[in-house]
Scaffold this motif. Sequence first.
Motif, PDB file in Angstrom:
ATOM      1  N   LYS A 146       0.808  -1.217   0.000  1.00 39.31           N
ATOM      2  CA  LYS A 146       0.000   0.000   0.000  1.00 39.31           C
ATOM      3  C   LYS A 146       0.842   1.270   0.000  1.00 39.31           C
ATOM      4  CE  LYS A 146      -3.741  -2.387   2.116  1.00 39.31           C
ATOM      5  NZ  LYS A 146      -4.893  -2.394   2.905  1.00 39.31           N
ATOM      6  N   SER A 147       2.108   1.106   0.276  1.00 39.08           N
ATOM      7  CA  SER A 147       2.984   2.282   0.293  1.00 39.08           C
ATOM      8  C   SER A 147       4.340   1.886  -0.289  1.00 39.08           C
ATOM      9  CB  SER A 147       3.153   2.791   1.721  1.00 39.08           C
ATOM     10  OG  SER A 147       3.942   1.880   2.477  1.00 39.08           O
ATOM     11  N   PRO A 148       5.120   2.875  -0.692  1.00 39.03           N
ATOM     12  CA  PRO A 148       6.460   2.561  -1.188  1.00 39.03           C
ATOM     13  C   PRO A 148       7.315   1.844  -0.139  1.00 39.03           C
ATOM     14  CG  PRO A 148       5.870   4.800  -1.783  1.00 39.03           C
ATOM     15  CD  PRO A 148       4.797   4.291  -0.870  1.00 39.03           C
ATOM     16  N   GLU A 149       7.128   2.178   1.122  1.00 39.60           N
ATOM     17  CA  GLU A 149       7.876   1.521   2.196  1.00 39.60           C
ATOM     18  C   GLU A 149       7.492   0.042   2.309  1.00 39.60           C
ATOM     19  OE1 GLU A 149      10.598   0.807   5.071  1.00 39.60           O
ATOM     20  OE2 GLU A 149      10.431   2.568   3.797  1.00 39.60           O
ATOM     21  N   ASP A 150       6.207  -0.266   2.212  1.00 39.00           N
ATOM     22  CA  ASP A 150       5.760  -1.668   2.226  1.00 39.00           C
ATOM     23  C   ASP A 150       6.329  -2.424   1.025  1.00 39.00           C
ATOM     24  OD1 ASP A 150       4.288  -1.341   4.535  1.00 39.00           O
ATOM     25  OD2 ASP A 150       2.356  -1.095   3.485  1.00 39.00           O
ATOM     26  N   TYR A 151       6.302  -1.766  -0.122  1.00 35.85           N
ATOM     27  CA  TYR A 151       6.835  -2.376  -1.340  1.00 35.85           C
ATOM     28  C   TYR A 151       8.312  -2.708  -1.166  1.00 35.85           C
ATOM     29  CZ  TYR A 151       8.035  -2.920  -6.266  1.00 35.85           C
ATOM     30  OH  TYR A 151       8.491  -3.404  -7.458  1.00 35.85           O
ATOM     31  N   ARG A 152       9.093  -1.742  -0.687  1.00 37.93           N
ATOM     32  CA  ARG A 152      10.529  -1.946  -0.476  1.00 37.93           C
ATOM     33  C   ARG A 152      10.785  -3.064   0.511  1.00 37.93           C
ATOM     34  NH1 ARG A 152      13.926  -1.244   3.224  1.00 37.93           N
ATOM     35  NH2 ARG A 152      12.511  -0.083   4.540  1.00 37.93           N
ATOM     36  N   ARG A 153      10.067  -3.074   1.618  1.00 35.59           N
ATOM     37  CA  ARG A 153      10.237  -4.097   2.648  1.00 35.59           C
ATOM     38  C   ARG A 153       9.898  -5.490   2.100  1.00 35.59           C
ATOM     39  NH1 ARG A 153       7.923  -1.520   6.575  1.00 35.59           N
ATOM     40  NH2 ARG A 153       5.840  -2.152   5.983  1.00 35.59           N
ATOM     41  N   ASN A 154       8.821  -5.594   1.338  1.00 39.18           N
ATOM     42  CA  ASN A 154       8.432  -6.889   0.760  1.00 39.18           C
ATOM     43  C   ASN A 154       9.463  -7.391  -0.251  1.00 39.18           C
ATOM     44  OD1 ASN A 154       6.088  -6.953   2.276  1.00 39.18           O
ATOM     45  ND2 ASN A 154       4.819  -6.105   0.640  1.00 39.18           N
ATOM     46  N   VAL A 155       9.960  -6.500  -1.095  1.00 39.79           N
ATOM     47  CA  VAL A 155      10.966  -6.895  -2.087  1.00 39.79           C
ATOM     48  C   VAL A 155      12.259  -7.313  -1.388  1.00 39.79           C
ATOM     49  CG1 VAL A 155      12.433  -6.054  -3.961  1.00 39.79           C
ATOM     50  CG2 VAL A 155       9.995  -5.552  -3.974  1.00 39.79           C
ATOM     51  N   GLU A 156      12.673  -6.577  -0.374  1.00 37.58           N
ATOM     52  CA  GLU A 156      13.877  -6.947   0.376  1.00 37.58           C
ATOM     53  C   GLU A 156      13.728  -8.313   1.023  1.00 37.58           C
ATOM     54  OE1 GLU A 156      14.797  -3.906   3.202  1.00 37.58           O
ATOM     55  OE2 GLU A 156      15.548  -2.529   1.672  1.00 37.58           O
ATOM     56  N   GLU A 157      12.560  -8.592   1.551  1.00 36.17           N
ATOM     57  CA  GLU A 157      12.316  -9.887   2.186  1.00 36.17           C
ATOM     58  C   GLU A 157      12.405 -11.023   1.161  1.00 36.17           C
ATOM     59  OE1 GLU A 157      11.765 -12.669   5.059  1.00 36.17           O
ATOM     60  OE2 GLU A 157      12.149 -10.530   5.331  1.00 36.17           O
ATOM     61  N   ILE A 158      11.861 -10.806  -0.022  1.00 34.81           N
ATOM     62  CA  ILE A 158      11.932 -11.830  -1.077  1.00 34.81           C
ATOM     63  C   ILE A 158      13.378 -12.053  -1.486  1.00 34.81           C
ATOM     64  CG2 ILE A 158      11.355 -12.309  -3.489  1.00 34.81           C
ATOM     65  CD1 ILE A 158       8.627 -10.961  -2.916  1.00 34.81           C
ATOM     66  N   TRP A 159      14.139 -10.973  -1.682  1.00 35.70           N
ATOM     67  CA  TRP A 159      15.545 -11.114  -2.053  1.00 35.70           C
ATOM     68  C   TRP A 159      16.324 -11.816  -0.952  1.00 35.70           C
ATOM     69  CZ3 TRP A 159      17.732 -10.991  -6.564  1.00 35.70           C
ATOM     70  CH2 TRP A 159      17.150 -10.275  -7.590  1.00 35.70           C
ATOM     71  N   ARG A 160      16.052 -11.494   0.298  1.00 38.95           N
ATOM     72  CA  ARG A 160      16.732 -12.138   1.422  1.00 38.95           C
ATOM     73  C   ARG A 160      16.451 -13.646   1.425  1.00 38.95           C
ATOM     74  NH1 ARG A 160      14.602  -9.201   5.208  1.00 38.95           N
ATOM     75  NH2 ARG A 160      15.929  -7.452   4.701  1.00 38.95           N
ATOM     76  N   LYS A 161      15.203 -14.003   1.201  1.00 43.18           N
ATOM     77  CA  LYS A 161      14.845 -15.421   1.154  1.00 43.18           C
ATOM     78  C   LYS A 161      15.549 -16.120  -0.017  1.00 43.18           C
ATOM     79  CE  LYS A 161      10.301 -15.068   3.316  1.00 43.18           C
ATOM     80  NZ  LYS A 161       8.837 -15.167   3.084  1.00 43.18           N
ATOM     81  N   LEU A 162      15.619 -15.435  -1.148  1.00 43.13           N
ATOM     82  CA  LEU A 162      16.283 -16.010  -2.314  1.00 43.13           C
ATOM     83  C   LEU A 162      17.764 -16.258  -2.032  1.00 43.13           C
ATOM     84  CD1 LEU A 162      16.195 -16.873  -5.296  1.00 43.13           C
ATOM     85  CD2 LEU A 162      16.640 -14.488  -5.886  1.00 43.13           C
ATOM     86  N   PHE A 163      18.436 -15.291  -1.430  1.00 39.79           N
ATOM     87  CA  PHE A 163      19.850 -15.471  -1.116  1.00 39.79           C
ATOM     88  C   PHE A 163      20.059 -16.544  -0.056  1.00 39.79           C
ATOM     89  CE2 PHE A 163      20.308 -11.023  -2.800  1.00 39.79           C
ATOM     90  CZ  PHE A 163      21.016 -11.392  -3.921  1.00 39.79           C
ATOM     91  N   ASP A 164      19.164 -16.618   0.932  1.00 40.38           N
ATOM     92  CA  ASP A 164      19.259 -17.676   1.936  1.00 40.38           C
ATOM     93  C   ASP A 164      19.090 -19.044   1.294  1.00 40.38           C
ATOM     94  OD1 ASP A 164      19.715 -15.861   3.968  1.00 40.38           O
ATOM     95  OD2 ASP A 164      17.637 -15.885   4.705  1.00 40.38           O
ATOM     96  N   LEU A 165      18.162 -19.139   0.357  1.00 44.74           N
ATOM     97  CA  LEU A 165      17.943 -20.399  -0.360  1.00 44.74           C
ATOM     98  C   LEU A 165      19.194 -20.799  -1.132  1.00 44.74           C
ATOM     99  CD1 LEU A 165      16.115 -22.677  -1.439  1.00 44.74           C
ATOM    100  CD2 LEU A 165      15.349 -21.076  -3.193  1.00 44.74           C
ATOM    101  N   GLN A 166      19.804 -19.845  -1.812  1.00 46.46           N
ATOM    102  CA  GLN A 166      21.026 -20.128  -2.563  1.00 46.46           C
ATOM    103  C   GLN A 166      22.146 -20.566  -1.626  1.00 46.46           C
ATOM    104  OE1 GLN A 166      21.396 -20.326  -5.795  1.00 46.46           O
ATOM    105  NE2 GLN A 166      23.525 -20.895  -5.586  1.00 46.46           N
ATOM    106  N   LYS A 167      22.271 -19.910  -0.485  1.00 48.93           N
ATOM    107  CA  LYS A 167      23.304 -20.259   0.492  1.00 48.93           C
ATOM    108  C   LYS A 167      23.084 -21.684   1.020  1.00 48.93           C
ATOM    109  CE  LYS A 167      25.021 -18.981   5.029  1.00 48.93           C
ATOM    110  NZ  LYS A 167      24.759 -18.174   6.216  1.00 48.93           N
ATOM    111  N   GLN A 168      21.850 -22.007   1.381  1.00 45.39           N
ATOM    112  CA  GLN A 168      21.542 -23.345   1.882  1.00 45.39           C
ATOM    113  C   GLN A 168      21.830 -24.401   0.826  1.00 45.39           C
ATOM    114  OE1 GLN A 168      17.447 -23.110   3.007  1.00 45.39           O
ATOM    115  NE2 GLN A 168      17.853 -21.877   4.829  1.00 45.39           N
TER     116      GLN A 168
END
Length: 135
Positions: free
Chosen positions: A88-110
Motif C-alpha cells: 500500500k505504500s512505497p515503504e511496504d513495497y521496499r520491505r516486501n521486495v527486500e524480504e523476497i531477495w533475502r529469502k532467495l539469497f538464503d535459499l542459494q546459500k543453503q
Amino acid sequence: MFDQLIDGARKASESTTQMQQEMFKQWTRMFTGTAHEAGATGEWGRTSQKRWVDLAVDMLNRHREGLDAMYRAGIALIESTVSVAAAKSPEDYRRNVEEIWRKLFDLQKQQSESQLRDFQTFYEKSSAIVQDARA
C-alpha cells in the motif's frame, strides 16, 4: 522486476547444478582410474563396484531431495510475490521486495552448503573405496 528475480534464481540453480555434476564426473574418473591402475581388478570387480553403485544411489537420492526442497522453496517465494503487489505504500513495497531477495539469497546459500556437504561425503566414501581396493 519479478522477471529479474526468477531469472536470477534460475541462473543460480543452473550454475550450481552444473558445478556439482562436473565435480562428480571429475572425482569418479579420478578414483576409478586410480583403482584400476593399482591392479585391484579381482576385488574391484564385485565388492567395490557394489559399493560404488550404493554410493551413486545414495548421492542421487540426496540430490533429488535437494531439488525437491529447492522447488518447494521456489514455489513459496513465487507465492510470496503476491505480497509485493498488495503493498500500500512505497515503504511496504521496499520491505516486501527486500524480504523476497533475502529469502532467495538464503535459499542459494543453503543449497550451496548442502551441495558442499554432499560432495565432502562423496569424497570421503569414494576415498575409502579406493583405499580398500589398494589394500
